[in-house]
Design a protein around this motif. Structure first.
Motif, PDB file in Angstrom:
ATOM      1  N   GLU A  35      18.049   7.820  87.208  1.00  0.00           N
ATOM      2  CA  GLU A  35      19.059   8.053  86.178  1.00  0.00           C
ATOM      3  C   GLU A  35      19.889   9.301  86.507  1.00  0.00           C
ATOM      4  O   GLU A  35      21.118   9.300  86.355  1.00  0.00           O
ATOM      5  N   GLU A  36      19.229  10.363  86.931  1.00  0.00           N
ATOM      6  CA  GLU A  36      19.946  11.580  87.332  1.00  0.00           C
ATOM      7  C   GLU A  36      20.851  11.299  88.525  1.00  0.00           C
ATOM      8  O   GLU A  36      21.985  11.789  88.583  1.00  0.00           O
ATOM      9  N   LEU A  37      20.353  10.513  89.470  1.00  0.00           N
ATOM     10  CA  LEU A  37      21.153  10.163  90.641  1.00  0.00           C
ATOM     11  C   LEU A  37      22.347   9.302  90.254  1.00  0.00           C
ATOM     12  O   LEU A  37      23.440   9.464  90.807  1.00  0.00           O
ATOM     13  N   SER A  38      22.164   8.424  89.303  1.00  0.00           N
ATOM     14  CA  SER A  38      23.258   7.589  88.824  1.00  0.00           C
ATOM     15  C   SER A  38      24.378   8.464  88.274  1.00  0.00           C
ATOM     16  O   SER A  38      25.555   8.255  88.590  1.00  0.00           O
ATOM     17  N   ASP A  39      24.015   9.459  87.467  1.00  0.00           N
ATOM     18  CA  ASP A  39      25.009  10.385  86.916  1.00  0.00           C
ATOM     19  C   ASP A  39      25.673  11.207  88.016  1.00  0.00           C
ATOM     20  O   ASP A  39      26.893  11.359  88.043  1.00  0.00           O
ATOM     21  N   VAL A  48      22.040   2.625  92.498  1.00  0.00           N
ATOM     22  CA  VAL A  48      21.131   3.682  92.975  1.00  0.00           C
ATOM     23  C   VAL A  48      19.817   3.071  93.427  1.00  0.00           C
ATOM     24  O   VAL A  48      19.314   3.392  94.514  1.00  0.00           O
ATOM     25  N   TYR A  49      19.247   2.173  92.627  1.00  0.00           N
ATOM     26  CA  TYR A  49      17.970   1.557  92.997  1.00  0.00           C
ATOM     27  C   TYR A  49      18.080   0.757  94.300  1.00  0.00           C
ATOM     28  O   TYR A  49      17.164   0.779  95.125  1.00  0.00           O
ATOM     29  N   ARG A  50      19.196   0.056  94.486  1.00  0.00           N
ATOM     30  CA  ARG A  50      19.382  -0.701  95.740  1.00  0.00           C
ATOM     31  C   ARG A  50      19.424   0.246  96.940  1.00  0.00           C
ATOM     32  O   ARG A  50      18.808  -0.028  97.972  1.00  0.00           O
ATOM     33  N   LEU A  55      16.816   3.139 101.588  1.00  0.00           N
ATOM     34  CA  LEU A  55      16.428   4.432 102.167  1.00  0.00           C
ATOM     35  C   LEU A  55      14.913   4.524 102.318  1.00  0.00           C
ATOM     36  O   LEU A  55      14.414   5.059 103.311  1.00  0.00           O
ATOM     37  N   GLN A  56      14.169   3.976 101.358  1.00  0.00           N
ATOM     38  CA  GLN A  56      12.709   3.987 101.442  1.00  0.00           C
ATOM     39  C   GLN A  56      12.207   3.098 102.577  1.00  0.00           C
ATOM     40  O   GLN A  56      11.175   3.406 103.181  1.00  0.00           O
ATOM     41  N   GLU A  57      12.905   2.013 102.862  1.00  0.00           N
ATOM     42  CA  GLU A  57      12.505   1.138 103.965  1.00  0.00           C
ATOM     43  C   GLU A  57      12.465   1.903 105.288  1.00  0.00           C
ATOM     44  O   GLU A  57      11.700   1.543 106.191  1.00  0.00           O
ATOM     45  N   HIS A  58      13.258   2.933 105.407  1.00  0.00           N
ATOM     46  CA  HIS A  58      13.315   3.735 106.634  1.00  0.00           C
ATOM     47  C   HIS A  58      12.676   5.112 106.435  1.00  0.00           C
ATOM     48  O   HIS A  58      12.879   6.012 107.255  1.00  0.00           O
ATOM     49  N   ASP A  59      11.945   5.267 105.347  1.00  0.00           N
ATOM     50  CA  ASP A  59      11.228   6.516 105.034  1.00  0.00           C
ATOM     51  C   ASP A  59      12.150   7.720 104.920  1.00  0.00           C
ATOM     52  O   ASP A  59      11.731   8.852 105.166  1.00  0.00           O
TER      53      ASP A  59
END
Length: 117
Positions: A35-39, A48-50, A55-59
């Motif tokens: 939510e903070e990142l969305s803002d 943001v979640y996508r 980003l998590q897939e590549h650590d």
């Protein structure tokens, strides 16, 4: 060779994305919720979640659960990406990500190791 080039394309495409870049910059210091990142990024939470998922897939970011003052918990994200190196080789390009390990991640791993003994 195609696999290496695909990885280079995928990572460079991700890093060329304005939202992914801003997420990495915003989470480079303190952890932030979606939510903070969305803002901060001026995009929808779904966007943001996508990006966080990719980003998590590549650590490049880590996820942790944080407790707020009211006793509620929520996920926060922290950048772990330090450096990206793209090298030209005889077979094409290769990409190497240099990641930094956050203190919380090291502590979590320590607790798991102690618990599993």
């Amino acid at each position: 060779m195609a696999r290496v080039n695909e990885e280079v394309r995928e990572i460079s495409g991700l890093l060329a994305d304005d939202t992914a870049q801003q997420i990495l910059v915003e989470t480079n210091g303190d952890p932030m919720s979606a939510e903070e990142l969305s803002d901060a990024c001026g995009v929808s939470p779904q966007t943001v979640y996508r990006r966080l998922e990719r980003l998590q897939e590549h650590d490049m970011v880590t996820e942790a659960v944080e407790l707020d003052d009211d006793g509620h918990h929520h996920k926060v994200y922290t950048a772990t990406l330090d450096r990206v190196t793209i090298t030209l080789t005889a077979d094409g390009f290769s990409v190497e990500l240099s990641l930094r390990e956050r203190m919380a991640a090291r502590f979590t791993e320590f607790v798991r190791e102690v618990r599993d003994r």
